[in-house]
Scaffold this active site. Structure first.
Site, PDB file in Angstrom:
ATOM      1  N   TYR A 266       8.777 -47.642  25.896  1.00  0.00           N
ATOM      2  CA  TYR A 266       8.244 -47.965  27.368  1.00  0.00           C
ATOM      3  C   TYR A 266       7.124 -48.854  27.375  1.00  0.00           C
ATOM      4  O   TYR A 266       5.848 -48.344  26.530  1.00  0.00           O
ATOM      5  CB  TYR A 266       7.924 -46.481  28.024  1.00  0.00           C
ATOM      6  CG  TYR A 266       9.050 -45.703  28.188  1.00  0.00           C
ATOM      7  CD1 TYR A 266       9.743 -44.822  27.174  1.00  0.00           C
ATOM      8  CD2 TYR A 266       9.847 -45.524  29.667  1.00  0.00           C
ATOM      9  CE1 TYR A 266      10.615 -43.900  27.618  1.00  0.00           C
ATOM     10  CE2 TYR A 266      10.640 -44.906  29.856  1.00  0.00           C
ATOM     11  CZ  TYR A 266      11.216 -44.052  28.656  1.00  0.00           C
ATOM     12  OH  TYR A 266      12.446 -43.226  29.050  1.00  0.00           O
TER      13      TYR A 266
ATOM     14  N   TYR B  98       9.412 -34.620  29.971  1.00  0.00           N
ATOM     15  CA  TYR B  98      10.371 -35.516  29.607  1.00  0.00           C
ATOM     16  C   TYR B  98      11.638 -34.895  28.918  1.00  0.00           C
ATOM     17  O   TYR B  98      12.722 -35.353  29.522  1.00  0.00           O
ATOM     18  CB  TYR B  98       9.697 -36.536  28.488  1.00  0.00           C
ATOM     19  CG  TYR B  98      10.717 -37.780  28.523  1.00  0.00           C
ATOM     20  CD1 TYR B  98      11.345 -37.667  27.307  1.00  0.00           C
ATOM     21  CD2 TYR B  98      10.480 -38.934  29.134  1.00  0.00           C
ATOM     22  CE1 TYR B  98      12.461 -38.960  27.134  1.00  0.00           C
ATOM     23  CE2 TYR B  98      11.151 -40.049  28.794  1.00  0.00           C
ATOM     24  CZ  TYR B  98      12.226 -40.250  27.876  1.00  0.00           C
ATOM     25  OH  TYR B  98      13.030 -40.955  27.633  1.00  0.00           O
TER      26      TYR B  98
ATOM     27  N   LYS C  35      15.599 -38.700  34.718  1.00  0.00           N
ATOM     28  CA  LYS C  35      15.992 -37.448  35.185  1.00  0.00           C
ATOM     29  C   LYS C  35      17.181 -37.415  36.116  1.00  0.00           C
ATOM     30  O   LYS C  35      17.792 -36.131  36.251  1.00  0.00           O
ATOM     31  CB  LYS C  35      14.832 -36.909  35.984  1.00  0.00           C
ATOM     32  CG  LYS C  35      13.559 -36.383  35.364  1.00  0.00           C
ATOM     33  CD  LYS C  35      13.783 -35.312  34.567  1.00  0.00           C
ATOM     34  CE  LYS C  35      12.763 -35.182  33.466  1.00  0.00           C
ATOM     35  NZ  LYS C  35      13.336 -34.699  32.146  1.00  0.00           N
TER      36      LYS C  35
ATOM     37  N   PRO D 198      14.237 -43.980  37.848  1.00  0.00           N
ATOM     38  CA  PRO D 198      14.968 -43.959  36.307  1.00  0.00           C
ATOM     39  C   PRO D 198      13.781 -43.787  35.523  1.00  0.00           C
ATOM     40  O   PRO D 198      14.334 -43.145  34.365  1.00  0.00           O
ATOM     41  CB  PRO D 198      15.832 -45.104  36.258  1.00  0.00           C
ATOM     42  CG  PRO D 198      15.194 -46.279  37.104  1.00  0.00           C
ATOM     43  CD  PRO D 198      14.503 -45.378  38.238  1.00  0.00           C
TER      44      PRO D 198
ATOM     45  N   HIS E 224      16.600 -37.734  19.901  1.00  0.00           N
ATOM     46  CA  HIS E 224      15.398 -38.396  19.895  1.00  0.00           C
ATOM     47  C   HIS E 224      14.324 -37.628  19.933  1.00  0.00           C
ATOM     48  O   HIS E 224      14.333 -36.546  20.785  1.00  0.00           O
ATOM     49  CB  HIS E 224      15.439 -39.461  20.970  1.00  0.00           C
ATOM     50  CG  HIS E 224      16.233 -40.805  20.565  1.00  0.00           C
ATOM     51  ND1 HIS E 224      15.569 -42.119  21.217  1.00  0.00           N
ATOM     52  CD2 HIS E 224      17.315 -41.045  20.039  1.00  0.00           C
ATOM     53  CE1 HIS E 224      16.549 -43.029  20.834  1.00  0.00           C
ATOM     54  NE2 HIS E 224      17.511 -42.460  20.035  1.00  0.00           N
TER      55      HIS E 224
HETATM   56  C1  PHB Z   1      18.697 -46.046  29.846  1.00  0.00           C
HETATM   57  O1  PHB Z   1      19.090 -45.956  28.657  1.00  0.00           O
HETATM   58  O2  PHB Z   1      19.382 -46.652  30.899  1.00  0.00           O
HETATM   59  C2  PHB Z   1      17.521 -45.409  30.391  1.00  0.00           C
HETATM   60  C3  PHB Z   1      16.682 -44.838  29.260  1.00  0.00           C
HETATM   61  C4  PHB Z   1      15.427 -44.138  29.763  1.00  0.00           C
HETATM   62  C5  PHB Z   1      15.117 -44.216  31.101  1.00  0.00           C
HETATM   63  C6  PHB Z   1      15.602 -44.991  31.989  1.00  0.00           C
HETATM   64  C7  PHB Z   1      16.794 -45.468  31.587  1.00  0.00           C
HETATM   65  O3  PHB Z   1      13.733 -43.823  31.216  1.00  0.00           O
END
Ligand code: PHB
Ligand code: APR
Length: 392
Positions: A201, A385, A297, A293, A72
């Site tokens: 997001y 990130y 990280k 989450p 990604h």
């Molecule tokens: C997930 O795919 O579970 C996931 C991805 C990105 C995040 C948190 C969880 O920031």
């Protein structure tokens, strides 16, 4: 039984450490209280930083990640009716992340460990650790035939937030820092195609939402919910309806709904224990720290702890040098606290907090507007990130 390193916990930290030690010729045994199927049944995030990808290769378990993982190069942020892409590769000096489910990473590490003929004790009961304040540590547990003991040189506490290792350290020897967030994430897993090639997001006035993925045919979604919510109170239809309300038109148009394979609510917490070494006991991963989450990280911090610990134990095995043992905790914590700070900041930027003054939402919008319109702002999001460099 005797081994050089007794590892408590067969999650990503324990399994990765076991592989790195084995490839360095350091014998190890893992003691895990759950069954292998239970460990594989956990649904967890799978965003791998380059450091983690490199470690999987070093552990001889990276082939499927390279074959099936999804690189990604950016993420999408939705706020105030707009969609903004953060070009991670451009703003981090060329680095990207890999989307590869933690379940698959765990499966790869389990298979590599079995292929190496290393011992893993699953379904171990009443695990306890002793003697780590001296030079003869040991792990004691019970199986169907009674009590067992593993004498070792070192114990690696990779047993997660609720494990026995940190809990076995005398209270006065460990200091903890904690922040519990006033909301949780309701997660849903479905065999439906993702709404977007990249993660989305959403900082919606109704609350945070995240559109993530496991593969081109399996998606993972999250909704910010109050701590009073229970997953069983959410029908699939209610979840999809609320998700739609938090997305933009483009995502709504591409959203494919389907039956949930799993639905659960996870709390959000920032937590760090210091130090990470107690004599011959070393903590790594969630046993030592927890992040919300939002910044993805958790797995990557476990990986960098394990990299440092494997180096530390190799140095000691090579020449008895204790310098690495002494440096381990401070070396981990420098990276841990920077990731804790980013995860806390990114969570605050994208979530609405119960009872906050209306002006707080205006501050967040202005901060996002500034960050996404500034090279410096885009760089600070991107380089955190994708993961800061080791020992950076
Ligand atoms: C997930 O795919 O579970 C996931 C991805 C990105 C995040 C948190 C969880 O920031
Ligand atoms: N004895 C033996 N094993 C134990 C004990 C115990 N007393 N307590 C816990 N365990 C096991 C758990 O069953 C689990 O399999 O330790 C393992 C810890 O694994 P994780 O909780 O996954 O922690 P870690 O390996 O540090 O991985 C951190 O993975 O789970 C995610 O959110 C986490 O992304 C983070 C990363």
């Amino acid at each position: 039984m005797r081994t050089r390193v007794a590892i408590v916990g067969a999650g990503p930290a324990g399994l990765l450490l076991g592989q790195l030690l084995q490839r360095a010729g350091i014998d190890n045994v893992i003691v895990e209280r759950q069954s292998a199927d239970h460990v594989l049944g956990r649904i967890r995030a799978g965003i791998l930083e380059q450091v983690t990808m490199d470690l999987l290769d070093e552990a001889g378990a990276g082939a499927r990640m390279h074959a099936e993982g999804l690189p990604h190069h950016g993420i999408e942020l939705l706020f105030d009716g707009g969609r903004h892409r953060v070009d991670l590769q451009r703003h981090s000096g060329g680095r990207v992340v890999m989307v590869y489910g933690q379940t698959e990473l765990t499966r790869d590490l389990m298979q590599a460990r079995a292929a190496a003929g290393l011992q893993t004790v699953y379904s171990a009961r009443d695990v306890r650790i002793e003697g780590f304040d001296g030079t003869r540590p040991r792990v004691v547990y019970r199986d169907a035939d009674g009590e067992r003991r593993i004498d070792c040189d070192f114990i690696a506490g990779c047993d997660g937030f609720h494990g026995v290792c940190r809990a076995s350290v005398p209270a006065g020897a460990v200091r903890t820092w904690e922040k519990v967030y006033p909301f949780g994430w309701l997660g849903l897993l479905s065999d439906t195609p993702p709404v977007c090639d990249e993660l989305v997001y959403a900082a919606s006035p109704r609350g945070f939402a995240l559109c993530s993925q496991r593969s081109p045919t399996r998606s993972r979604y999250y909704l910010q919910v109050p701590l009073t919510e229970r997953a069983e109170r959410w029908s699939d239809a209610a979840f999809w309806d609320e998700l739609r309300l938090r997305l933009d038109d483009a995502a709504r148009a591409r959203l494919v709904t389907g039956p949930s394979l799993e639905k659960s609510i996870a709390p959000l917490r920032s937590f760090v224990a210091e130090p990470l070494r107690f004599g011959r006991l070393f903590l790594a991963g969630d046993a030592a720290h927890i992040v919300p989450p939002t910044g993805a990280k958790g797995l990557n911090l476990a990986a960098s702890d394990v990299k440092y610990l494997a180096q530390t134990l190799q140095d000691y095995a090579a020449d008895g040098s204790e310098a690495g043992l002494d440096r381990y905790s401070a070396r981990c914590l420098r990276r841990v606290w920077k990731a804790e700070r980013f995860s806390w900041w990114f969570t605050g930027l994208l979530h609405r907090f119960p009872g906050e003054a209306p002006i707080e939402a205006k501050f967040r919008s202005a901060e996002l507007d500034y960050l996404l319109g500034s090279e410096a702002g885009l760089r600070t999001i991107a380089e955190n990130y994708v993961g800061l460099p080791l020992d950076g």
